[in-house]
Design a protein around this motif. Structure first.
Motif, PDB file in Angstrom:
ATOM      1  N   ALA A 118       0.827  -1.207   0.000  1.00 28.59           N
ATOM      2  CA  ALA A 118       0.000   0.000   0.000  1.00 28.59           C
ATOM      3  C   ALA A 118       0.858   1.253   0.000  1.00 28.59           C
ATOM      4  O   ALA A 118       0.454   2.302  -0.523  1.00 28.59           O
ATOM      5  N   SER A 119       2.074   1.146   0.581  1.00 29.01           N
ATOM      6  CA  SER A 119       2.999   2.281   0.658  1.00 29.01           C
ATOM      7  C   SER A 119       3.890   2.389  -0.576  1.00 29.01           C
ATOM      8  O   SER A 119       4.799   3.230  -0.612  1.00 29.01           O
ATOM      9  N   GLY A 120       3.655   1.532  -1.566  1.00 24.76           N
ATOM     10  CA  GLY A 120       4.407   1.600  -2.809  1.00 24.76           C
ATOM     11  C   GLY A 120       5.692   0.811  -2.820  1.00 24.76           C
ATOM     12  O   GLY A 120       6.556   1.032  -3.675  1.00 24.76           O
ATOM     13  N   LEU A 121       5.839  -0.154  -1.900  1.00 31.19           N
ATOM     14  CA  LEU A 121       7.036  -0.983  -1.867  1.00 31.19           C
ATOM     15  C   LEU A 121       6.761  -2.347  -2.492  1.00 31.19           C
ATOM     16  O   LEU A 121       5.685  -2.920  -2.288  1.00 31.19           O
ATOM     17  N   VAL A 122       7.743  -2.856  -3.203  1.00 29.30           N
ATOM     18  CA  VAL A 122       7.658  -4.217  -3.735  1.00 29.30           C
ATOM     19  C   VAL A 122       8.097  -5.178  -2.633  1.00 29.30           C
ATOM     20  O   VAL A 122       9.195  -5.058  -2.100  1.00 29.30           O
ATOM     21  N   PRO A 123       7.249  -6.152  -2.260  1.00 31.28           N
ATOM     22  CA  PRO A 123       7.618  -7.092  -1.199  1.00 31.28           C
ATOM     23  C   PRO A 123       8.374  -8.305  -1.730  1.00 31.28           C
ATOM     24  O   PRO A 123       8.045  -8.836  -2.796  1.00 31.28           O
ATOM     25  N   ILE A 124       9.388  -8.720  -0.984  1.00 32.23           N
ATOM     26  CA  ILE A 124      10.074  -9.995  -1.221  1.00 32.23           C
ATOM     27  C   ILE A 124       9.744 -10.875  -0.023  1.00 32.23           C
ATOM     28  O   ILE A 124      10.056 -10.528   1.115  1.00 32.23           O
ATOM     29  N   VAL A 125       9.059 -11.992  -0.261  1.00 34.89           N
ATOM     30  CA  VAL A 125       8.561 -12.809   0.841  1.00 34.89           C
ATOM     31  C   VAL A 125       8.939 -14.275   0.644  1.00 34.89           C
ATOM     32  O   VAL A 125       9.255 -14.703  -0.466  1.00 34.89           O
ATOM     33  N   SER A 126       8.891 -15.027   1.730  1.00 38.58           N
ATOM     34  CA  SER A 126       9.114 -16.468   1.674  1.00 38.58           C
ATOM     35  C   SER A 126       7.930 -17.143   0.985  1.00 38.58           C
ATOM     36  O   SER A 126       6.855 -16.551   0.827  1.00 38.58           O
ATOM     37  N   ASP A 127       8.138 -18.386   0.605  1.00 40.40           N
ATOM     38  CA  ASP A 127       7.130 -19.089  -0.199  1.00 40.40           C
ATOM     39  C   ASP A 127       6.067 -19.743   0.687  1.00 40.40           C
ATOM     40  O   ASP A 127       5.868 -20.962   0.658  1.00 40.40           O
ATOM     41  N   LEU A 128       5.375 -18.916   1.453  1.00 39.34           N
ATOM     42  CA  LEU A 128       4.267 -19.391   2.277  1.00 39.34           C
ATOM     43  C   LEU A 128       2.953 -19.150   1.549  1.00 39.34           C
ATOM     44  O   LEU A 128       2.769 -18.104   0.905  1.00 39.34           O
ATOM     45  N   ALA A 129       2.033 -20.087   1.683  1.00 42.14           N
ATOM     46  CA  ALA A 129       0.795 -20.039   0.905  1.00 42.14           C
ATOM     47  C   ALA A 129      -0.027 -18.790   1.180  1.00 42.14           C
ATOM     48  O   ALA A 129      -0.673 -18.250   0.263  1.00 42.14           O
ATOM     49  N   CYS A 130      -0.022 -18.298   2.410  1.00 40.47           N
ATOM     50  CA  CYS A 130      -0.892 -17.165   2.749  1.00 40.47           C
ATOM     51  C   CYS A 130      -0.548 -15.915   1.952  1.00 40.47           C
ATOM     52  O   CYS A 130      -1.439 -15.105   1.647  1.00 40.47           O
ATOM     53  N   PHE A 131       0.722 -15.738   1.575  1.00 45.18           N
ATOM     54  CA  PHE A 131       1.114 -14.540   0.842  1.00 45.18           C
ATOM     55  C   PHE A 131       0.576 -14.545  -0.589  1.00 45.18           C
ATOM     56  O   PHE A 131       0.457 -13.487  -1.210  1.00 45.18           O
ATOM     57  N   ARG A 132       0.266 -15.730  -1.117  1.00 45.21           N
ATOM     58  CA  ARG A 132      -0.197 -15.808  -2.500  1.00 45.21           C
ATOM     59  C   ARG A 132      -1.636 -15.308  -2.666  1.00 45.21           C
ATOM     60  O   ARG A 132      -2.119 -15.173  -3.790  1.00 45.21           O
ATOM     61  N   ASP A 133      -2.309 -15.014  -1.571  1.00 48.45           N
ATOM     62  CA  ASP A 133      -3.645 -14.419  -1.661  1.00 48.45           C
ATOM     63  C   ASP A 133      -3.589 -12.977  -2.160  1.00 48.45           C
ATOM     64  O   ASP A 133      -4.581 -12.459  -2.668  1.00 48.45           O
ATOM     65  N   PHE A 134      -2.421 -12.327  -2.011  1.00 45.28           N
ATOM     66  CA  PHE A 134      -2.376 -10.922  -2.428  1.00 45.28           C
ATOM     67  C   PHE A 134      -1.078 -10.521  -3.133  1.00 45.28           C
ATOM     68  O   PHE A 134      -0.936  -9.371  -3.552  1.00 45.28           O
ATOM     69  N   ILE A 135      -0.130 -11.453  -3.279  1.00 41.84           N
ATOM     70  CA  ILE A 135       1.109 -11.155  -3.995  1.00 41.84           C
ATOM     71  C   ILE A 135       1.213 -12.071  -5.203  1.00 41.84           C
ATOM     72  O   ILE A 135       1.084 -13.289  -5.091  1.00 41.84           O
ATOM     73  N   ASP A 136       1.438 -11.486  -6.370  1.00 42.46           N
ATOM     74  CA  ASP A 136       1.608 -12.234  -7.614  1.00 42.46           C
ATOM     75  C   ASP A 136       3.077 -12.184  -8.018  1.00 42.46           C
ATOM     76  O   ASP A 136       3.653 -11.098  -8.184  1.00 42.46           O
ATOM     77  N   GLU A 137       3.690 -13.345  -8.182  1.00 38.57           N
ATOM     78  CA  GLU A 137       5.110 -13.443  -8.504  1.00 38.57           C
ATOM     79  C   GLU A 137       5.448 -12.646  -9.771  1.00 38.57           C
ATOM     80  O   GLU A 137       4.834 -12.828 -10.832  1.00 38.57           O
ATOM     81  N   GLY A 138       6.424 -11.745  -9.640  1.00 37.51           N
ATOM     82  CA  GLY A 138       6.886 -10.964 -10.778  1.00 37.51           C
ATOM     83  C   GLY A 138       5.969  -9.843 -11.197  1.00 37.51           C
ATOM     84  O   GLY A 138       6.303  -9.078 -12.109  1.00 37.51           O
ATOM     85  N   GLU A 139       4.800  -9.735 -10.553  1.00 39.37           N
ATOM     86  CA  GLU A 139       3.846  -8.678 -10.889  1.00 39.37           C
ATOM     87  C   GLU A 139       3.725  -7.664  -9.753  1.00 39.37           C
ATOM     88  O   GLU A 139       3.853  -6.462  -9.974  1.00 39.37           O
ATOM     89  N   THR A 140       3.454  -8.163  -8.547  1.00 38.95           N
ATOM     90  CA  THR A 140       3.327  -7.263  -7.390  1.00 38.95           C
ATOM     91  C   THR A 140       4.331  -7.621  -6.289  1.00 38.95           C
ATOM     92  O   THR A 140       4.280  -7.040  -5.208  1.00 38.95           O
ATOM     93  N   GLY A 141       5.210  -8.573  -6.546  1.00 37.91           N
ATOM     94  CA  GLY A 141       6.200  -8.952  -5.546  1.00 37.91           C
ATOM     95  C   GLY A 141       6.998 -10.155  -5.989  1.00 37.91           C
ATOM     96  O   GLY A 141       6.819 -10.676  -7.100  1.00 37.91           O
ATOM     97  N   TYR A 142       7.907 -10.597  -5.104  1.00 35.75           N
ATOM     98  CA  TYR A 142       8.766 -11.743  -5.387  1.00 35.75           C
ATOM     99  C   TYR A 142       8.661 -12.754  -4.244  1.00 35.75           C
ATOM    100  O   TYR A 142       8.504 -12.387  -3.080  1.00 35.75           O
ATOM    101  N   PHE A 143       8.812 -14.029  -4.605  1.00 35.65           N
ATOM    102  CA  PHE A 143       8.909 -15.105  -3.629  1.00 35.65           C
ATOM    103  C   PHE A 143      10.307 -15.718  -3.701  1.00 35.65           C
ATOM    104  O   PHE A 143      10.931 -15.715  -4.768  1.00 35.65           O
ATOM    105  N   PHE A 144      10.804 -16.236  -2.586  1.00 35.87           N
ATOM    106  CA  PHE A 144      12.042 -17.014  -2.612  1.00 35.87           C
ATOM    107  C   PHE A 144      11.806 -18.310  -1.849  1.00 35.87           C
ATOM    108  O   PHE A 144      10.932 -18.392  -0.983  1.00 35.87           O
ATOM    109  N   ASP A 145      12.569 -19.321  -2.189  1.00 34.94           N
ATOM    110  CA  ASP A 145      12.410 -20.655  -1.599  1.00 34.94           C
ATOM    111  C   ASP A 145      13.100 -20.701  -0.236  1.00 34.94           C
ATOM    112  O   ASP A 145      14.301 -20.960  -0.144  1.00 34.94           O
TER     113      ASP A 145
END
Length: 377
Positions: A290-317
């Motif tokens: 919401a503050s205009g930052l791109v999030p980098i998050v771990s590969d937990l399922a809950c984050f995929r409800d609002f983060i799209d890989e390569g579109e609104t954020g990044y996941f790492f294993d």
């Protein structure tokens, strides 16, 4: 409607000592009032907060309360005590929202409290069979929904997903272009606890610093155990890792306007949580978006409800044997491609707007009044 919201024995409301759950229910309560409903928040007592007051149309009633510890069995006993003290005090209402372990068991014995609904903001721990008479379960993510159904299949017809909201009136992108000061600031906001993966983040940052010397890591959050942190021993471990690195530890910021400004001063956001059965939604990454930052998050399922890989954020294993290198590579990718990062930040902020307080309040009210829910997930 008459709506009661019970927030449990641990944190005060308004949230002067932190806690995303008390903060979000305060915000939702005010939206319910704005729609013409009568709302009471039932919460713990706290110094300098009166036993009863009205704030922005919401009635606050306070009693008792306990400090939370690191011993789950002791905390369950304290929570049981608070529930037994509280359930005879519950007021008459149409809806009773509960974010608590034990109270749903006893609240259903009081028919005048209205429909009993649970805000399911944590992974189930074997207790859902106790909630057989509860009218509605609201999981904050699809990951929580699946975990509840696996544990307690009879919840299926009473279970819906309504995500946590973000206050987009406070958390929004910078209104002016950022002035580059020679540093790329990577921000973490949250509890400084082993399950949040701060040690992993420091290992990754050490690798990244050798590739991009201008980076800085800023870590904001509580370390004290009574605030959910990992305590002095964990802090000592982290301090040994940061020697020679451009890392700043900052005390928790409980003023949300100051916290929002800290988000806006950063360039990237990293949330490397390792809590496979503890991370239910992830409010901090959503606030960052919401503050205009791109999030980098771990590969937990809950984050995929609002983060799209390569579109609104990044996941790492985070489960990889070389997770620190995976995270470092992902951070390097995000920092090195400034044009893509800028476009992703715009999309992230736009996605976060779907989770504003007005919209999430509408999801709840529509369900209570009998409408249909169309979720942005």
């Amino acid at each position: 409607m008459i709506i009661s919201i019970f927030t449990g024995p641990w944190l005060p409301v308004p949230a002067v000592q932190g806690g995303s759950v008390p903060r979000l229910w305060q915000g939702l309560a005010e939206k319910f009032v704005a729609k013409g409903h009568q709302v009471t928040i039932l919460c713990r007592s706290y110094p300098k907060q009166p036993q009863q007051e009205v704030i922005n149309g919401v009635n606050y009633v306070r009693w008792g309360g306990f400090p939370q510890s690191t011993n789950i069995w002791w905390d369950l006993l304290k929570d049981l005590t608070y529930a037994l003290i509280s359930f005879p005090r519950l007021p008459a209402a149409d809806i009773l929202v509960i974010n608590d372990f034990w109270l749903p068991v006893f609240a259903t014995l009081q028919p005048y409290v209205g429909q009993v609904v649970i805000n399911c903001a944590r992974f189930p721990k074997g207790q859902y069979w106790l909630y057989g008479k509860v009218d509605r379960f609201y999981a904050v993510s699809n990951a929580i929904k699946e975990a509840i159904l696996k544990e307690y299949p009879p919840a299926n017809n009473r279970l819906k997903v309504i995500p946590n909201p973000v206050n987009t009136d406070v958390f929004f992108p910078p209104t002016q272009p950022k002035l580059k000061q020679g540093e790329e600031i990577i921000l973490y906001v949250g509890r400084i606890h082993p399950e949040k993966g701060i040690h992993l983040l420091l290992d990754a940052f050490s690798i990244l610093s050798r590739q991009i010397p201008r980076v800085k890591l800023k870590i904001i959050g509580p370390i004290k155990e009574n605030q959910g942190g990992g305590g002095g021993n964990y802090l000592y471990t982290l301090q040994n890792k940061v020697e020679g690195l451009n890392v700043e530890f900052v005390e928790p910021i409980f003023d949300i306007h100051k916290l929002a400004e800290a988000y806006r001063q950063a360039d990237l956001f990293c949330y490397p949580s390792l809590a496979e059965k503890g991370e239910s939604f992830g409010v901090a990454p959503l606030e960052a978006m919401a503050s205009g930052l791109v999030p980098i998050v771990s590969d937990l399922a809950c984050f995929r409800d609002f983060i799209d890989e390569g579109e609104t954020g990044y996941f790492f294993d985070h489960r990889s044997n070389n997770a620190s290198h995976k995270l470092s590579d992902t951070l390097l990718t995000a920092i090195s491609n400034s044009d893509k990062n800028y476009q992703m930040s715009l999309k992230a902020a736009q996605k976060a707007l779907f989770f504003n307080y007005e919209q999430i309040a509408k999801f709840y009210l529509d369900d209570w009044i009998g409408g249909s829910i169309s979720l942005p997930l």
